[in-house]
Design a protein around this motif. Structure first.
Motif, short mmCIF file in Angstrom:
data_model
loop_
_atom_site.label_atom_id
_atom_site.label_comp_id
_atom_site.label_asym_id
_atom_site.label_seq_id
_atom_site.Cartn_x
_atom_site.Cartn_y
_atom_site.Cartn_z
N GLU A 5 -0.92 12.52 -7.71
CA GLU A 5 0.13 11.50 -7.66
C GLU A 5 1.12 11.84 -6.55
OE1 GLU A 5 1.99 9.29 -11.19
OE2 GLU A 5 3.43 10.88 -10.72
N ILE A 6 1.48 10.85 -5.77
CA ILE A 6 2.45 11.02 -4.69
C ILE A 6 3.86 10.71 -5.21
CG2 ILE A 6 3.09 10.34 -2.35
CD1 ILE A 6 0.29 11.73 -2.80
N PHE A 7 3.99 9.58 -5.89
CA PHE A 7 5.25 9.25 -6.54
C PHE A 7 5.00 8.20 -7.62
CE2 PHE A 7 5.16 6.54 -2.74
CZ PHE A 7 5.53 5.30 -3.21
N PHE A 8 6.03 7.98 -8.42
CA PHE A 8 5.99 7.04 -9.53
C PHE A 8 7.13 6.07 -9.30
CE2 PHE A 8 6.70 5.69 -13.93
CZ PHE A 8 5.39 5.47 -14.34
N LEU A 9 6.84 4.75 -9.38
CA LEU A 9 7.85 3.75 -9.08
C LEU A 9 7.61 2.50 -9.91
CD1 LEU A 9 10.19 2.84 -7.13
CD2 LEU A 9 8.38 1.99 -5.63
N ALA A 10 8.63 2.05 -10.60
CA ALA A 10 8.59 0.79 -11.37
C ALA A 10 7.40 0.74 -12.33
CB ALA A 10 8.57 -0.41 -10.42
N GLY A 11 7.05 1.88 -12.91
CA GLY A 11 5.94 1.93 -13.86
C GLY A 11 4.58 2.12 -13.22
N TYR A 12 4.53 2.26 -11.91
CA TYR A 12 3.27 2.42 -11.19
C TYR A 12 3.16 3.84 -10.62
CZ TYR A 12 3.08 -2.65 -11.32
OH TYR A 12 3.05 -3.96 -11.75
N GLY A 55 -5.57 -5.73 -9.05
CA GLY A 55 -4.90 -5.71 -10.35
C GLY A 55 -3.88 -6.81 -10.53
N LYS A 56 -3.77 -7.67 -9.52
CA LYS A 56 -2.82 -8.79 -9.58
C LYS A 56 -1.40 -8.33 -9.90
CE LYS A 56 -6.23 -12.34 -10.66
NZ LYS A 56 -7.43 -11.64 -10.38
N ILE A 57 -0.99 -7.25 -9.23
CA ILE A 57 0.38 -6.76 -9.36
C ILE A 57 1.31 -7.84 -8.83
CG2 ILE A 57 2.00 -4.99 -8.54
CD1 ILE A 57 -0.43 -3.09 -8.31
N PRO A 58 2.38 -8.14 -9.55
CA PRO A 58 3.30 -9.20 -9.10
C PRO A 58 3.84 -8.91 -7.69
CG PRO A 58 3.85 -8.49 -11.32
CD PRO A 58 2.81 -7.54 -10.82
N PRO A 59 4.01 -9.98 -6.89
CA PRO A 59 4.50 -9.82 -5.52
C PRO A 59 5.78 -8.99 -5.42
CG PRO A 59 3.77 -12.07 -5.85
CD PRO A 59 3.71 -11.38 -7.20
N LYS A 60 6.68 -9.16 -6.38
CA LYS A 60 7.94 -8.40 -6.38
C LYS A 60 7.67 -6.89 -6.41
CE LYS A 60 11.03 -7.70 -10.01
NZ LYS A 60 11.85 -8.22 -11.11
N LEU A 64 8.16 -3.93 -3.50
CA LEU A 64 8.89 -2.70 -3.82
C LEU A 64 8.08 -1.47 -3.43
CD1 LEU A 64 11.47 -1.64 -5.29
CD2 LEU A 64 10.09 -1.61 -7.37
N ILE A 65 6.80 -1.45 -3.78
CA ILE A 65 5.93 -0.32 -3.44
C ILE A 65 5.76 -0.23 -1.93
CG2 ILE A 65 3.60 0.63 -3.65
CD1 ILE A 65 3.54 -0.78 -6.48
N HIS A 66 5.53 -1.37 -1.29
CA HIS A 66 5.38 -1.41 0.17
C HIS A 66 6.62 -0.83 0.85
CE1 HIS A 66 5.50 -3.26 4.20
NE2 HIS A 66 4.20 -3.03 4.18
N ALA A 67 7.79 -1.26 0.43
CA ALA A 67 9.04 -0.77 1.03
C ALA A 67 9.18 0.74 0.84
CB ALA A 67 10.24 -1.51 0.42
N ALA A 68 8.82 1.24 -0.34
CA ALA A 68 8.90 2.69 -0.59
C ALA A 68 7.93 3.45 0.31
CB ALA A 68 8.60 2.99 -2.06
N LEU A 69 6.76 2.89 0.55
CA LEU A 69 5.79 3.54 1.43
C LEU A 69 6.26 3.54 2.88
CD1 LEU A 69 2.51 2.19 -0.14
CD2 LEU A 69 3.26 4.58 -0.12
N VAL A 70 6.86 2.45 3.32
CA VAL A 70 7.40 2.38 4.68
C VAL A 70 8.54 3.39 4.82
CG1 VAL A 70 8.68 0.93 6.32
CG2 VAL A 70 6.68 0.01 5.12
N ARG A 71 9.42 3.41 3.86
CA ARG A 71 10.56 4.33 3.87
C ARG A 71 10.10 5.79 3.84
NH1 ARG A 71 12.91 1.52 0.30
NH2 ARG A 71 12.28 2.74 -1.46
#
Length: 92
Positions: A5-12, A55-60, A64-71
């Motif tokens: 695991e790299i990180f945990f975010l918003a339940g993912y 997994g049809k993760i909601p766009p929101k 959030l995950i995309h932004a964390a990966l960019v950051r």
């Protein structure tokens, strides 16, 4: 299947799979017992793209995950290097 695991975010859980390193630097997304819900690819130019969202993760949450990966791009690449070695490649 080993899944560091790299990180945990918003339940993912955002993780690497040690079975597919030849696909370039990328992460998978899991929630609970459901693995590989989504996959993000990190590119050499510092961008991150969504490869799939089976997994049809909601766009929101995808945003959030995309932004964390960019950051955290450099930290994710460093973690990849620690796990797989210095000789890495990026998919194009």
């Amino acid at each position: 299947m080993p899944m560091p695991e790299i990180f945990f975010l918003a339940g993912y859980s955002i993780y690497f799979s040690t079975l597919d390193r030849e696909h370039g630097v990328h992460v998978h997304v899991a929630r609970g017992g459901r693995r590989d819900l989504a996959r993000f690819v990190l590119h050499e130019d510092g961008t991150v793209s969504l490869s799939h969202n089976h997994g049809k993760i909601p766009p929101k949450h995808i945003r959030l995950i995309h932004a964390a990966l960019v950051r955290g791009f450099d930290e994710v690449v460093d973690a990849w290097r620690r796990l797989f070695g210095e000789d890495i490649h990026f998919d194009r």
